[in-house]
Design a protein around this motif. Sequence first.
Motif, PDB file in Angstrom:
ATOM      1  N   THR A  28      -1.643   8.161   7.852  1.00 48.89           N
ATOM      2  CA  THR A  28      -0.561   7.370   7.275  1.00 48.89           C
ATOM      3  C   THR A  28      -0.912   5.884   7.200  1.00 48.89           C
ATOM      4  N   PHE A  29      -1.904   5.456   7.987  1.00 48.44           N
ATOM      5  CA  PHE A  29      -2.342   4.055   7.951  1.00 48.44           C
ATOM      6  C   PHE A  29      -3.549   3.867   7.035  1.00 48.44           C
ATOM      7  N   ILE A  43      -2.115  14.043   2.321  1.00 40.29           N
ATOM      8  CA  ILE A  43      -2.135  12.802   1.553  1.00 40.29           C
ATOM      9  C   ILE A  43      -3.567  12.322   1.306  1.00 40.29           C
ATOM     10  N   PRO A  49      -3.227   4.906   2.663  1.00 38.56           N
ATOM     11  CA  PRO A  49      -2.709   3.864   1.772  1.00 38.56           C
ATOM     12  C   PRO A  49      -3.626   2.645   1.701  1.00 38.56           C
ATOM     13  N   TYR A  74       1.080   4.093  -2.914  1.00 35.07           N
ATOM     14  CA  TYR A  74       0.767   5.506  -2.746  1.00 35.07           C
ATOM     15  C   TYR A  74       1.931   6.379  -3.230  1.00 35.07           C
ATOM     16  N   ALA A  75       3.151   5.948  -2.961  1.00 34.68           N
ATOM     17  CA  ALA A  75       4.309   6.703  -3.443  1.00 34.68           C
ATOM     18  C   ALA A  75       4.296   6.808  -4.958  1.00 34.68           C
ATOM     19  N   ALA A  77       0.817  -1.211   0.000  1.00 29.99           N
ATOM     20  CA  ALA A  77       0.000   0.000   0.000  1.00 29.99           C
ATOM     21  C   ALA A  77       0.854   1.265   0.000  1.00 29.99           C
ATOM     22  N   ASN A  78       1.907   1.297   0.819  1.00 27.69           N
ATOM     23  CA  ASN A  78       2.758   2.490   0.878  1.00 27.69           C
ATOM     24  C   ASN A  78       3.520   2.729  -0.429  1.00 27.69           C
ATOM     25  N   PRO A  79       4.169   1.711  -1.014  1.00 30.25           N
ATOM     26  CA  PRO A  79       4.796   1.943  -2.333  1.00 30.25           C
ATOM     27  C   PRO A  79       3.787   2.323  -3.403  1.00 30.25           C
TER      28      PRO A  79
END
Length: 241
Positions: free
Chosen positions: A58-59, A142, A62, A33-34, A29-31
């Motif tokens: 932040t949780f 974000i 993503p 979003y990046a 999920a984090n990559p």
Amino acid sequence: MSHLLELRQRLLHAVVAVLAVFMVLLPFANPLYAWLAVPLKQTLPPGSQLVAIEVASTFFVPMKLAFFAALFIAAPYILYQIWAFVAPALYEREKNLARPLLLTASLLFYLGCAFTYFALLPVMFAYLNSTAPEGVAMMTDIGKYLDFVLVLLLAGGVSFEVPIAVLVAVLLGWVKVEQLVEWRGYVIVAIFIIAAIITPPDGLSQIMLALPMWGLYEIGIVAARLLLKAKARNAPASPAE
């Protein structure tokens, strides 16, 4: 009752497919979003970054992106389940017509999303960053960024469905091809108005969205003519069937 049971089974298959893809995407999920933030980050001044205003953003943000990405990826399977439920009630000719329409509509939607991400978003963000007043640093939340991009991706995907809308309107007898040609000027004005609503108030991004929509409208007219000609050629064979 049998139809309701089949509908429940089809919906269950679609939900399971979305959840399965979601579970696969969740660790990434984090990559993911990046990657989604690349069009904005490329236009930000050096040292600038996105911010998380809410404590749990932040949780959850993503995770929200992973869910919508799962819907995006599983959409063809969901459409297949809908098609499998509806197809038995259609005639063979209707099936032969609906299959390519569904496939083309799916491809055009994905193409519209790709065009929005790779071509439209960088231009839009470059313009928006250039309009920031002096002394004001652009620090986008974000969550707000995700909502903004999802709406634009959806709008871009739907905008590319213009030829499908043209074909369906002609096949259902709502309009004639001659009328579509006659209304071309009004349609072009409407397309530019829609593009202006979707995009920021800069001419470049508006033109970038309006021109493909105009081209797809012309493609829809050509496709409708060819389809009507093919239908006319097959018309004499109808009574024999």
